[in-house]
Design a protein around this motif. Sequence first.
Motif, PDB file in Angstrom:
ATOM      1  N   ASP A   1       0.904  -1.296   0.044  1.00 21.22           N
ATOM      2  CA  ASP A   1       0.045  -0.271   0.053  1.00 21.22           C
ATOM      3  C   ASP A   1       0.914   1.311  -0.069  1.00 21.22           C
ATOM      4  O   ASP A   1       1.978   1.235   0.594  1.00 21.22           O
ATOM      5  CB  ASP A   1      -1.015   0.051   1.197  1.00 21.22           C
ATOM      6  N   PHE A   2       0.516   2.384  -0.703  1.00 20.66           N
ATOM      7  CA  PHE A   2       1.145   3.492  -0.737  1.00 20.66           C
ATOM      8  C   PHE A   2       0.405   4.693  -0.532  1.00 20.66           C
ATOM      9  O   PHE A   2      -0.832   4.649  -1.269  1.00 20.66           O
ATOM     10  CB  PHE A   2       2.535   3.588  -1.581  1.00 20.66           C
ATOM     11  N   SER A   3       0.656   5.837  -0.270  1.00 20.15           N
ATOM     12  CA  SER A   3      -0.072   7.055  -0.208  1.00 20.15           C
ATOM     13  C   SER A   3       0.824   8.170  -0.512  1.00 20.15           C
ATOM     14  O   SER A   3       1.941   7.982  -0.389  1.00 20.15           O
ATOM     15  CB  SER A   3      -0.796   6.951   1.120  1.00 20.15           C
ATOM     16  N   GLY A   4       0.095   9.393  -0.586  1.00 20.18           N
ATOM     17  CA  GLY A   4       0.644  10.623  -0.731  1.00 20.18           C
ATOM     18  C   GLY A   4      -0.193  11.610  -0.818  1.00 20.18           C
ATOM     19  O   GLY A   4      -1.282  11.751  -0.811  1.00 20.18           O
ATOM     20  N   THR A   5       0.596  12.972  -1.048  1.00 18.26           N
ATOM     21  CA  THR A   5      -0.091  14.116  -1.034  1.00 18.26           C
ATOM     22  C   THR A   5       0.301  15.091  -2.599  1.00 18.26           C
ATOM     23  O   THR A   5       1.455  15.121  -2.436  1.00 18.26           O
ATOM     24  CB  THR A   5      -0.202  14.982  -0.050  1.00 18.26           C
ATOM     25  N   GLU A   6      -0.681  15.134  -3.337  1.00 20.95           N
ATOM     26  CA  GLU A   6      -0.266  15.974  -4.545  1.00 20.95           C
ATOM     27  C   GLU A   6      -1.079  16.976  -4.759  1.00 20.95           C
ATOM     28  O   GLU A   6      -2.321  16.986  -4.436  1.00 20.95           O
ATOM     29  CB  GLU A   6      -0.272  14.796  -5.713  1.00 20.95           C
ATOM     30  N   THR A   7      -0.807  18.033  -5.619  1.00 20.08           N
ATOM     31  CA  THR A   7      -1.721  19.073  -6.165  1.00 20.08           C
ATOM     32  C   THR A   7      -2.481  18.773  -7.555  1.00 20.08           C
ATOM     33  O   THR A   7      -1.382  18.716  -8.391  1.00 20.08           O
ATOM     34  CB  THR A   7      -0.945  20.625  -5.918  1.00 20.08           C
ATOM     35  N   VAL A   8      -3.331  18.875  -7.511  1.00 19.95           N
ATOM     36  CA  VAL A   8      -4.098  18.675  -8.746  1.00 19.95           C
ATOM     37  C   VAL A   8      -5.121  19.974  -9.077  1.00 19.95           C
ATOM     38  O   VAL A   8      -5.901  20.180  -8.329  1.00 19.95           O
ATOM     39  CB  VAL A   8      -5.070  17.314  -8.593  1.00 19.95           C
ATOM     40  N   SER A   9      -4.800  20.246 -10.083  1.00 20.87           N
ATOM     41  CA  SER A   9      -5.432  21.489 -10.689  1.00 20.87           C
ATOM     42  C   SER A   9      -7.034  21.049 -11.292  1.00 20.87           C
ATOM     43  O   SER A   9      -6.930  20.009 -11.757  1.00 20.87           O
ATOM     44  CB  SER A   9      -4.839  22.141 -11.780  1.00 20.87           C
ATOM     45  N   PRO A  10      -8.074  21.495 -11.082  1.00 18.38           N
ATOM     46  CA  PRO A  10      -8.175  22.790 -10.175  1.00 18.38           C
ATOM     47  C   PRO A  10      -8.572  22.679  -8.613  1.00 18.38           C
ATOM     48  O   PRO A  10      -8.964  23.481  -7.968  1.00 18.38           O
ATOM     49  CB  PRO A  10      -9.389  23.551 -10.928  1.00 18.38           C
ATOM     50  N   ILE A  11      -8.483  21.175  -8.228  1.00 22.07           N
ATOM     51  CA  ILE A  11      -8.922  21.145  -6.986  1.00 22.07           C
ATOM     52  C   ILE A  11      -7.913  21.485  -5.751  1.00 22.07           C
ATOM     53  O   ILE A  11      -8.392  22.009  -4.654  1.00 22.07           O
ATOM     54  CB  ILE A  11      -9.130  19.407  -6.718  1.00 22.07           C
ATOM     55  N   GLY A  12      -6.700  21.515  -6.155  1.00 17.30           N
ATOM     56  CA  GLY A  12      -5.810  21.818  -4.966  1.00 17.30           C
ATOM     57  C   GLY A  12      -5.197  20.552  -4.519  1.00 17.30           C
ATOM     58  O   GLY A  12      -5.042  19.537  -5.209  1.00 17.30           O
ATOM     59  N   LYS A  13      -4.676  20.470  -3.260  1.00 13.78           N
ATOM     60  CA  LYS A  13      -3.894  19.481  -2.553  1.00 13.78           C
ATOM     61  C   LYS A  13      -4.994  18.232  -2.592  1.00 13.78           C
ATOM     62  O   LYS A  13      -6.270  18.379  -2.052  1.00 13.78           O
ATOM     63  CB  LYS A  13      -3.429  19.761  -1.163  1.00 13.78           C
ATOM     64  N   VAL A  14      -4.716  16.918  -2.853  1.00 19.60           N
ATOM     65  CA  VAL A  14      -5.364  15.920  -2.807  1.00 19.60           C
ATOM     66  C   VAL A  14      -4.400  14.693  -1.869  1.00 19.60           C
ATOM     67  O   VAL A  14      -3.197  14.602  -2.283  1.00 19.60           O
ATOM     68  CB  VAL A  14      -5.846  15.305  -3.986  1.00 19.60           C
ATOM     69  N   GLN A  15      -5.122  14.341  -0.910  1.00 17.89           N
ATOM     70  CA  GLN A  15      -4.221  13.120  -0.212  1.00 17.89           C
ATOM     71  C   GLN A  15      -4.944  11.800  -0.949  1.00 17.89           C
ATOM     72  O   GLN A  15      -5.970  11.717  -1.050  1.00 17.89           O
ATOM     73  CB  GLN A  15      -4.916  13.413   1.265  1.00 17.89           C
TER      74      GLN A  15
END
Length: 472
Positions: free
Chosen positions: A54-68
């Motif tokens: 399992d893995f996880s992370g946080t990225e910025t996705v336009s136009p939503i912003g930060k997504v965990q």
Amino acid sequence: MFLCCWLGLVALIPTTLSTNPGVKVRLTEKGIEYGRQLGMAVIQQKLRSIKIPDFSGTETVSPIGKVQYSLSNMHIVNVGLPKSSVDLVPGTGVTLSIGDAFISLNGNWRVKYLRIIKDSGSFDLNVNGLSIATTISIKSDETGRPAVSTASCSATVGSAKVKFHGGASWLYNLFTTFIDKALRNALQKQICPLVADAVSDLNPQLKTLNVLAKVDKYAEIEYSMVSSPTVLKSSIDLSLKGEFYNIGKHQEPPFSPAAFYLPPQNNNMLYIGMSAFTVNSAAFVYNNAGVLSLSVTDDMIPKSSPIRLNTNTFGVIIPGIAKQFPGLMMKLLMKMEKIPTLTFEPNNATVQATTTVTAFAIQTNSTLSPLFVLNLEASVSARMFVSEMKLAAAVTLNKMDLTLAKSNVGDFQVSALNSILQVVFKWVVIPTVNVQLAKGYPLPTIGKMKLVNTQLNVLKDYILIGTDVQFS
């Protein structure tokens, strides 16, 4: 267990050594292709065991912003290996190449964005364009058995296509931009270690090579490798000692194996060349064990035979017997005086044997009175054949020559005994020998190996067994 059985065959027996081997084996391209087919099933099963953490992370996705995000419970559902090939690298080893492979997996996804919004679902992932290239080293271990290892390996994962179940379309952007590479890297890192494990898993099977195979209570045959395999352009040649020994006593015979060379045949998967040395070493062993002798009495002659082993029959030819030992049964003791010698010529296997025949009269108190001793030179033809996983034979008498060595009953014409000895050979000696030869002695084998479509040819100084193989 990787390329389980052809590599086992590869390591059965080698051909470049300081002393000549008694046995040679050649694995042809047909045999290598059969091994490739078996090996692909093994590798496919290994790749199914890939575990993606399992893995996880946080990225910025336009136009939503930060997504965990997190991916979990990922597991392989299918592995396809549509293209593969095995190539021999002369003097080096074996290279296995796999191309256009694919892996399908599924798992669960979960995201959190805009601080409070959560979403989840499942996904399917198809990874295409997977390629693997590995080089396998084949050597001999300290016991004379084959051992394999991965000399090099590379793996490349191509494109990946994902299908989300549930969620919005922007998830695809998240996957394409960030998760795709992470997943492919996770897959790629595990492929070569799994291939190496598959190669290592073969070694316990290779340990089943019968390097010292028991024949009976007197003899065993050694099939240890005497050198590493010789990799040629279209075959792999191997060499085994191929020598009989008395059990628990490894004494070398007063002769050595002569060089012989396998012909360039490729109709079968496997060719086994067995030299006359191997068979003659068996004769040496059994002669040392003192078992190349046979006592013949009248009860061993068929009742229908007019010739009986008694002093009445022999007394017709040798008057001294009838005069000194009237009305007694007789016993013949046949004992090998020299090691029998087998020679192979094209389509002909012949054994020359030198024996003594000592005749006794059996007194009423069971004591034996020696009558005469004959020297007997016999020539027999041997028909060799493969029975299951053993080499067996049957012999027929060609001719025999008799001379008188000693007589306690006066002089007589030895040639007059020829018809009697012919009956003894026909009804007792040859059948007794053939019962033993039919038991055969084990050929070199690995695991649950079966020979099919087997042919045997007698050539100059060796026999050639051409066969296909099956593993269960």
